[in-house]
Design a protein around this motif. Structure first.
Motif, short mmCIF file in Angstrom:
data_model
loop_
_atom_site.label_atom_id
_atom_site.label_comp_id
_atom_site.label_asym_id
_atom_site.label_seq_id
_atom_site.Cartn_x
_atom_site.Cartn_y
_atom_site.Cartn_z
N ALA A 95 25.71 -124.62 48.32
CA ALA A 95 24.45 -125.35 48.53
C ALA A 95 23.25 -124.43 48.30
N MET A 96 23.40 -123.17 48.70
CA MET A 96 22.30 -122.22 48.52
C MET A 96 22.05 -121.99 47.03
N ALA A 97 23.12 -121.92 46.27
CA ALA A 97 22.96 -121.78 44.82
C ALA A 97 22.20 -122.98 44.26
N GLY A 98 22.53 -124.16 44.78
CA GLY A 98 21.82 -125.37 44.35
C GLY A 98 20.34 -125.27 44.66
N LEU A 99 20.02 -124.67 45.80
CA LEU A 99 18.61 -124.54 46.20
C LEU A 99 17.90 -123.45 45.39
N LEU A 100 18.66 -122.49 44.88
CA LEU A 100 18.06 -121.43 44.08
C LEU A 100 17.79 -121.89 42.64
N ALA A 101 18.44 -122.95 42.26
CA ALA A 101 18.25 -123.47 40.91
C ALA A 101 16.88 -124.13 40.80
N PRO A 102 16.33 -124.29 39.58
CA PRO A 102 15.00 -124.90 39.43
C PRO A 102 14.95 -126.28 40.08
N ALA A 131 11.45 -113.93 48.05
CA ALA A 131 10.81 -115.21 48.42
C ALA A 131 11.74 -116.39 48.16
N LEU A 132 12.42 -116.33 47.02
CA LEU A 132 13.30 -117.44 46.62
C LEU A 132 14.48 -117.57 47.59
N VAL A 133 15.08 -116.44 47.92
CA VAL A 133 16.26 -116.46 48.80
C VAL A 133 15.86 -116.87 50.22
N GLU A 134 14.71 -116.36 50.68
CA GLU A 134 14.23 -116.75 52.02
C GLU A 134 14.04 -118.26 52.10
N ARG A 135 13.42 -118.81 51.06
CA ARG A 135 13.14 -120.24 51.06
C ARG A 135 14.44 -121.05 51.02
N ALA A 136 15.37 -120.58 50.20
CA ALA A 136 16.65 -121.30 50.09
C ALA A 136 17.40 -121.28 51.42
N LEU A 137 17.38 -120.11 52.08
CA LEU A 137 18.08 -119.97 53.36
C LEU A 137 17.47 -120.89 54.41
N GLU A 138 16.14 -120.97 54.41
CA GLU A 138 15.46 -121.84 55.38
C GLU A 138 15.79 -123.31 55.16
N ARG A 139 16.03 -123.65 53.89
CA ARG A 139 16.27 -125.07 53.59
C ARG A 139 17.72 -125.49 53.80
N LEU A 140 18.60 -124.54 54.02
CA LEU A 140 20.00 -124.92 54.28
C LEU A 140 20.09 -125.64 55.62
N PRO A 141 20.98 -126.62 55.75
CA PRO A 141 21.16 -127.25 57.07
C PRO A 141 21.75 -126.25 58.06
N ASP A 142 21.44 -126.44 59.33
CA ASP A 142 21.87 -125.51 60.38
C ASP A 142 23.37 -125.21 60.32
#
Lengths: 189, 163
Positions: free
Chosen positions: A161-168, A110-121
């Motif tokens: 950036a994805m790592a940043g999105l995976l962080a709290p 769930a966390l990785v899916e959400r992070a991937l979706e939030r990355l810019p195109d």
């Protein structure tokens, strides 16, 4: 169709980051498959064919979308701000390491899916093509019509950036971003 | 290898592992119903509203034939209209207001005359040979592209693994 619908949908949603668009694209893929039904019915390559068509239709969709919105995204994008908020590559590696070792499968999914979706195109698309589709850098550059250097930069920055999105909290706090890695949500409990 | 390169390489490996470990996302339950609904809607369409490739051969062949006849017919018709326009526009009472129309008609008629003179001056054997050569070259080019596509392009994508 049931055997392949998750694979087709996953291919599309990973590239678009948008489940509604991915569903539309998946529908197109299966309609095309129906047109070639006689050839595909008994073919062992049906899965590969569907995957290729899903990738191509998604990239065509994204290319059209990108052309339409490029002007606006170029006006409003602020790369320097984006970079300022990102963790260092070292912190990013540590965050991914923590995600791999400390999170349960469902939670990680769930966390990785959400992070991937939030990355810019411009970061998500080359990142997905490189890691999921295993396309070489040059092929990605050719397919997206951008330079090889830009592909490499976007993929590298996409990982960070994805790592940043995976962080709290989605992004690491500016004070913490050059220090030790943050522990992802869920790993804290 | 510098420490930065090592970090980037480690990050690439970890991201690759995290992403590859991701299971497939479940397709929405509505997808199958949408596809079947669209197929049913297409099946309900009359044959003449579908693509020409799916038309019955008994209809498709005559339609293609009619289209093939229509092309020269339209050409001849436009030449005839242009000639008529020239004759109408040169009428003394209409010459003033229709001067620009006359110019346009005259230009089209001249172009048609020159084209027909050129075609008539080419020996018939050359014309037939040219058409055959063009068709052959087209077929060869098509075959080359098809072979090139299957040898060069398709293998690159067939390497894609099912995840």
């Amino acid at each position: 169709m049931r055997a392949y619908q998750d694979m087709v949908f996953s291919t599309a949603v990973r590239l678009t980051g948008n489940p509604a668009q991915a569903e539309d694209i998946s529908q197109d893929v299966f309609l095309r498959a129906y047109e070639s039904f006689d050839n595909l019915r008994s073919s062992p390559k049906a899965g590969g064919w569907l995957k290729t068509v899903a990738t191509n239709l998604t990239l065509n969709h994204l290319t059209r979308h990108r052309k339409r919105w490029r002007l606006f995204s170029e006006i409003f994008s602020d790369d320097s701000r984006e970079e300022e908020l990102e963790p260092s590559a070292e912190s990013a590696a540590a965050i991914f390491d923590t995600v791999l070792t400390e999170l349960e499968t469902d939670e990680r999914r769930a966390l990785v899916e959400r992070a991937l979706e939030r990355l810019p195109d411009h970061q998500r698309i080359p990142l997905v093509l490189y890691h999921y589709e295993e396309m070489p850098y040059q092929d990605i550059a050719d397919r997206l019509g951008i330079s090889l250097a830009k592909v490499k930069t976007d993929i590298l920055r996409g990982r960070v950036a994805m790592a940043g999105l995976l962080a709290p909290g989605g992004r690491p706090a500016p004070d913490d971003r050059r220090q030790s890695p943050s522990i992802p949500r869920g790993a804290q409990s | 290898m510098s420490s930065r390169d090592q970090t980037d390489e480690k990050l690439e490996r970890l991201v690759g592992q995290v992403l590859r470990d991701q299971p497939l996302r479940r397709a929405p339950a509505s997808l199958e119903a949408r596809v079947l609904g669209e197929l049913a809607a297409r099946a309900r369409l009359p044959w003449w509203r579908r693509g020409i490739a799916t038309w019955p051969p008994a209809v498709r062949v005559p339609v293609i034939g009619v289209c093939a006849v229509c092309v020269p017919l339209v050409w001849i018709l436009s030449l005839w209209v242009a000639t008529r326009l020239v004759s109408v526009a040169t009428h003394p009472q209409l010459a003033g207001p229709l001067a620009s129309l006359w110019d346009a008609g005259h230009a089209i008629a001249s172009f048609g005359t020159i084209t027909s003179h050129i075609i008539q001056s080419i020996p018939r054997d050359w014309l037939v040979g040219g058409i055959i050569a063009t068709a052959t070259l087209y077929a060869v080019l098509f075959a080359l592209v098809a072979v090139g596509y299957s040898l060069l392009y398709r293998p690159a994508y067939s390497k894609v693994h099912l995840t």
